[in-house]
Structures are given as structure tokens and as C-alpha cells.
Design an enzyme around this catalytic site. Sequence first.
Site, short mmCIF file in Angstrom:
data_model
loop_
_atom_site.label_atom_id
_atom_site.label_comp_id
_atom_site.label_asym_id
_atom_site.label_seq_id
_atom_site.Cartn_x
_atom_site.Cartn_y
_atom_site.Cartn_z
N SER A 216 0.81 -1.22 0.00
CA SER A 216 0.00 0.00 0.00
C SER A 216 0.84 1.27 0.00
O SER A 216 0.33 2.36 -0.28
CB SER A 216 -0.95 0.02 1.20
OG SER A 216 -0.23 0.07 2.42
N TYR B 214 13.29 -5.69 15.48
CA TYR B 214 13.33 -5.53 14.02
C TYR B 214 14.58 -6.20 13.44
O TYR B 214 14.50 -6.90 12.42
CB TYR B 214 13.33 -4.03 13.69
CG TYR B 214 13.24 -3.71 12.22
CD1 TYR B 214 12.03 -3.82 11.54
CD2 TYR B 214 14.36 -3.28 11.51
CE1 TYR B 214 11.94 -3.52 10.18
CE2 TYR B 214 14.28 -2.97 10.16
CZ TYR B 214 13.07 -3.09 9.50
OH TYR B 214 12.99 -2.79 8.16
N ALA C 74 16.34 -8.66 14.69
CA ALA C 74 16.21 -10.11 14.79
C ALA C 74 15.32 -10.66 13.68
O ALA C 74 15.63 -11.69 13.07
CB ALA C 74 15.65 -10.49 16.16
#
Length: 260
Positions: free
Chosen positions: A29, A170, A172
Amino acid sequence: MSATELKEVRQTTLFKPLANQVAIVTGASRGIGAEIAKVLADKGATVVATYSSSEEKMQKVIHEITEKGGHAIALRANVSEAEDSKHLIEEVLKQFSKVDILINNAGITKDRSFRKMSKDEWDQVINVNLNGIFHTTSAIINHMIERKYGRIINISSIIGQAGGFGQTNYAASKAGILGFTKSLALETAKNGITVNAVCPGFIETEMVAAMPENVKENIVSKVPMQRLGTTSEIAEAVLYLIQASFVTGQEINVNGGLYM
């Protein structure tokens, strides 16, 4: 075949190399996902663009694609939910009978220093960014194996390679994507399927645009090419990997030299 028909075929191959291919782009999107969807449609693919909440933004992307003569539809799917991902793939196969390309792009951030990070903030990021890739890929992999063809491209990040302050969740998730990519590539190479990852650096997106100017300047100062990347440069890397038949298990860095 007449000379005119042969010319038309050559032109289609040259300018529409993805003609007759069906591509799923998750998280399409806005930002990188939206640009990938536009580029693949421009190159002839039928694009299934997914979103989880921003229907208005998604429809704007679809409108831009169709205005230029491309083919695209939007489907709502929360990739963190296994059943949603399964229904997504079932619906695409019902409408188009096949899936040639899967771009696992959907991702979120919930940044916070680790000592202050809640379990919910950890779980949300892992569930979307990493479990989401498992859900969509596991739902389509047997179909690709049966057809002896498939292109799977996972959008990771420079943060998954180098880490990021306040981004243990994030980092990981994005590092996990790289291990997933290499392992799946080994398992599916004999089936005509390539599995690769793209690792964007700092890219001009809505998230980066919202940063304070001094923060952006600090980021740019550390990039050897002295600028932010663009979403179109990420889409170009994705397009290359779709067309590359002898490249699998790789992580393509698009970061201006920030991480080598």
C-alpha cells in the site's frame, strides 16, 4: 508466424519481460512495496497487491497501475495470521490458477531500547516480519515445486546485517529472513525455484521523511554515496532477481555502500 507477429513478440519480451506472470507483493500500500508492485505491473506482470489496513492507500496504488495499462488487484491479508495467508494464496490460485512470483515485503517497526521493550512489541514485529514470510511461503511452496518454477524474494534490511539501536526486535526479524532465504534456496534450487533477499539501506520513504532534518543529515553523512536510496532502486534489484535464473540464496545490498 508473420514478420509483424514476430516483431510484436520481440517487443513484448523486451519491454514486458514479466508478461503472463502472476506476482504477489505483500505490504504494497505504500513505500517500497507500492513501488515494487508498480514496476512489476509495468513490466507486464499481473500483480496481486496486499494490505492489512490502508485500503485507501492501496486503492490509490492500484489506480496508478491500471491508469498506465497495467493489471493489478488488491487483497486484504494480515500475513502474521497463518489462516489469512492461506486464504490469500487460495484466492489468487482461484482467480489466476498460478503464482510465479512472491515478494515478501510486509513489515512493521516497534522501536524501543531492549530494556524497555515489551513482549508485545517483540511479538508483533516477529509475527509480521518473520512469521509472515513463513506463512505466505509455506502456503505457496508446494504449488511452485509442482510447477518446477518460482521466484521468491524477501525484503530484509541493513538493520538485519548491522543491527540498529533500539531495534533488537526488528533486527532479529530481518536477520532471520536472511537465514530463511539461504536455507529455502538450498531446498528448492533443484525445483527451478530461486529464493533471494534484498537488503535496503536508508530509503526515501514516508517513515524517513518524518524524521527530523538533523537526523536525516546525520544518516546521509555516513552513507558513502552521500544520499538516501529511492524505492525505485529497490524495485530494480527485485526485478533483476526475478529475471536472474542462476542466482539463488543471495542477499543483494542496496545501501549506497553503507554496509559492505
